[in-house]
Design a protein around this motif. Structure first.
Motif, PDB file in Angstrom:
ATOM      1  N   ARG A 270       0.873  -1.169   0.000  1.00 22.64           N
ATOM      2  CA  ARG A 270       0.000   0.000   0.000  1.00 22.64           C
ATOM      3  C   ARG A 270       0.911   1.220   0.000  1.00 22.64           C
ATOM      4  N   HIS A 272       1.366   5.468  -0.474  1.00 25.62           N
ATOM      5  CA  HIS A 272       0.775   6.808  -0.538  1.00 25.62           C
ATOM      6  C   HIS A 272       1.718   7.719  -1.303  1.00 25.62           C
ATOM      7  N   VAL A 284       2.078   7.798  -9.952  1.00 27.60           N
ATOM      8  CA  VAL A 284       0.841   7.047  -9.740  1.00 27.60           C
ATOM      9  C   VAL A 284       0.672   6.004 -10.832  1.00 27.60           C
ATOM     10  N   VAL A 288       0.449   1.990 -10.128  1.00 31.84           N
ATOM     11  CA  VAL A 288      -0.750   1.252 -10.502  1.00 31.84           C
ATOM     12  C   VAL A 288      -0.387   0.150 -11.489  1.00 31.84           C
ATOM     13  N   GLU A 293      -1.508  -0.930  -4.234  1.00 32.09           N
ATOM     14  CA  GLU A 293      -2.702  -0.228  -3.764  1.00 32.09           C
ATOM     15  C   GLU A 293      -2.268   1.198  -3.444  1.00 32.09           C
ATOM     16  N   VAL A 294      -2.810   2.171  -4.184  1.00 29.25           N
ATOM     17  CA  VAL A 294      -2.284   3.525  -4.155  1.00 29.25           C
ATOM     18  C   VAL A 294      -3.303   4.500  -3.590  1.00 29.25           C
ATOM     19  N   THR A 295      -2.813   5.442  -2.777  1.00 27.96           N
ATOM     20  CA  THR A 295      -3.572   6.625  -2.389  1.00 27.96           C
ATOM     21  C   THR A 295      -2.737   7.843  -2.741  1.00 27.96           C
ATOM     22  N   ALA A 309      -5.293  10.469 -10.577  1.00 31.87           N
ATOM     23  CA  ALA A 309      -5.779   9.606  -9.500  1.00 31.87           C
ATOM     24  C   ALA A 309      -7.206   9.160  -9.768  1.00 31.87           C
ATOM     25  N   VAL A 314      -8.203   5.687  -7.770  1.00 35.21           N
ATOM     26  CA  VAL A 314      -7.558   5.598  -6.458  1.00 35.21           C
ATOM     27  C   VAL A 314      -8.052   6.720  -5.562  1.00 35.21           C
ATOM     28  N   ASP A 315      -8.042   6.480  -4.252  1.00 36.13           N
ATOM     29  CA  ASP A 315      -8.473   7.493  -3.290  1.00 36.13           C
ATOM     30  C   ASP A 315      -7.500   8.664  -3.291  1.00 36.13           C
ATOM     31  N   CYS A 316      -8.060   9.859  -3.186  1.00 36.24           N
ATOM     32  CA  CYS A 316      -7.234  11.057  -3.339  1.00 36.24           C
ATOM     33  C   CYS A 316      -7.707  12.149  -2.390  1.00 36.24           C
TER      34      CYS A 316
END
Length: 427
Positions: A270, A272, A284, A288, A293-295, A309, A314-316
């Protein structure tokens, strides 16, 4: 008039084509059926119009089972524009369109709407071909003639199987504008199987995503066309964004990650990514690609980092332009950092805003490019760098020849990185 498909199974020649498919199409709605080749889209439309009888489930039109209606009665409710535009007989265009009036003609007497054929030809823009034989037309022109035939049929439900497949760009748009208008102004229930995901997202109220004979998802185009859903259905990597001209979702196919095979393990980490100044976008994308698993964040709302994103789903964390990422945005970014195995910061954004504090908070931090402290790597090596720092006891080789050593505190003098080669020392 509502078309209601409930729990439909279809078998053809002993092969299961559709399994427990359900969908509802109401008056004034245009529903797109999307999915890969062989997913069962055409079979679903053929079950809807009564040509194929399901072995389980029902297809109801205005509450009546379409498969139990007499042929003429069913044809007064549902018209179909087929995918196959081949016409074997040398009928004129007018004669072909007139066939659409057959369900309305009594055994004795005349059609009570003799102008319907002319209206349909004009609306489908084929009036100029009225006296020509259909076999003399191009595939795209024939497609529009078959659409005119369906319009002449004047049904409350219209099914279209790949209505833009043989059309040039101009007539693709004209056809879908016409179909959109049939739902809006004529208050018809319209279902269209469409290959082009961008066109489907632009014109349809709802999408039904079908794969391997099953409904994977259904809902608004934006809720259905996510990178994960499209990848699972089509076995293709995509980025999903927003078309600046139409505001509709747009799907961009991406090549497979270079050097990776389907059997390669994903990057089980994971990560960030800190952003700023549009610097996070390539990082990013690489992460990916590697399966991490990217934030992301904090980044400016609507900038390239944010759009990237969002395209990858992905969550941003975002802040408004010229605002400092404080309060809820900073708290969310801290939560992402705390939950990550590693933090990655583009060198040019490493010290922007709260990024310096977020880097200090991270257990492991990798800086991409020349700049601030921490293990520093070249852009193309970010995935392998994250994999290295995520492994207990691993040491990271500096890939860009910069000043960071990436050494463990107890490493021997002269060693730098995992291979002890002193890669961090410049000659």
């Amino acid at each position: 008039m509502t078309l209601d498909v409930s729990g439909v199974d279809v078998e053809l020649a002993g092969t299961q084509i559709l399994s427990d498919v359900s969908a509802t199409v109401s008056d004034g709605r245009l529903v797109g059926v999307v999915g890969p080749n062989g997913a069962g889209k055409s079979t679903l439309l053929r079950a809807m119009n009564g040509v194929v009888e399901p072995c389980a489930g029902t297809v109801l039109v205005d509450g009546d089972d379409v498969h139990e209606l007499p042929s003429k009665a069913a044809s007064r409710r549902i018209a179909t524009v087929p995918q196959d535009t081949h016409v074997s007989f040398e009928f004129t265009v007018r004669q072909t369109v007139e066939m659409g009036r057959h369900p309305h003609q009594p055994r004795f007497g005349r059609d009570d709407d003799p102008e319907a054929v002319d209206r349909a030809m004009e609306r489908a823009e084929v009036s100029q071909f009225a006296d020509r034989e259909v076999t003399s037309l191009s595939g795209g022109e024939t497609q529009r003639v078959l659409l005119a035939r369906a319009l002449a049929q004047d049904t409350p439900v219209l099914l279209l199987d790949e209505p833009t497949a043989s059309l040039d760009v101009n007539h693709q748009i004209r056809t879908l504008e016409l179909v959109r208008g049939l739902a809006d102004s004529d208050d018809r229930a319209v279902v269209a199987a469409i290959h082009d995901l961008d066109l489907a997202a632009r014109y349809c109220d709802e999408l039904v995503l079908v794969a391997d004979g099953e409904v994977v998802d259904a809902g608004s185009p934006r809720s259905v066309l996510t990178p994960e859903a499209v990848r699972n259905a089509f076995d293709a990597r995509v980025a999903v964004g927003t078309d600046p001209a139409t505001g509709a979702p747009t799907v961009t196919p991406l090549p497979d990650c270079e050097g990776r095979d389907d059997d390669d393990d994903d990057l089980d980490a994971r990560v960030h990514v800190l952003g700023g100044g549009d610097s996070a976008a390539p990082v990013v994308r690489d992460l990916v690609d590697a399966g991490a698993e990217v934030t992301v964040g904090p980044v400016v709302d609507g900038d390239t980092d944010h759009e990237t994103a969002r395209r990858f789903g992905v969550d941003c964390v975002t802040v408004q332009p010229f605002e400092s990422p404080r309060g809820a945005a900073e708290a969310t970014a801290r939560d992402f950092v705390d939950a990550s195995d590693a933090v990655v910061a583009p060198a040019e954004a490493a010290d922007w805003g709260v990024n310096d504090d977020l880097r200090a908070r991270a257990d492991q931090c990798v800086v991409v490019g020349e700049g601030a402290g921490g293990p520093r790597v070249a852009a193309g090596d970010v995935a392998s760098a994250v994999a290295a720092v995520s492994e207990p006891g691993e040491r990271l080789a500096v890939a860009d020849g910069g000043g960071g050593t990436g050494r463990d505190d107890d490493s021997d003098d002269g060693e730098s990185g995992a291979d002890g080669s002193g890669a961090g020392d410049a000659d």
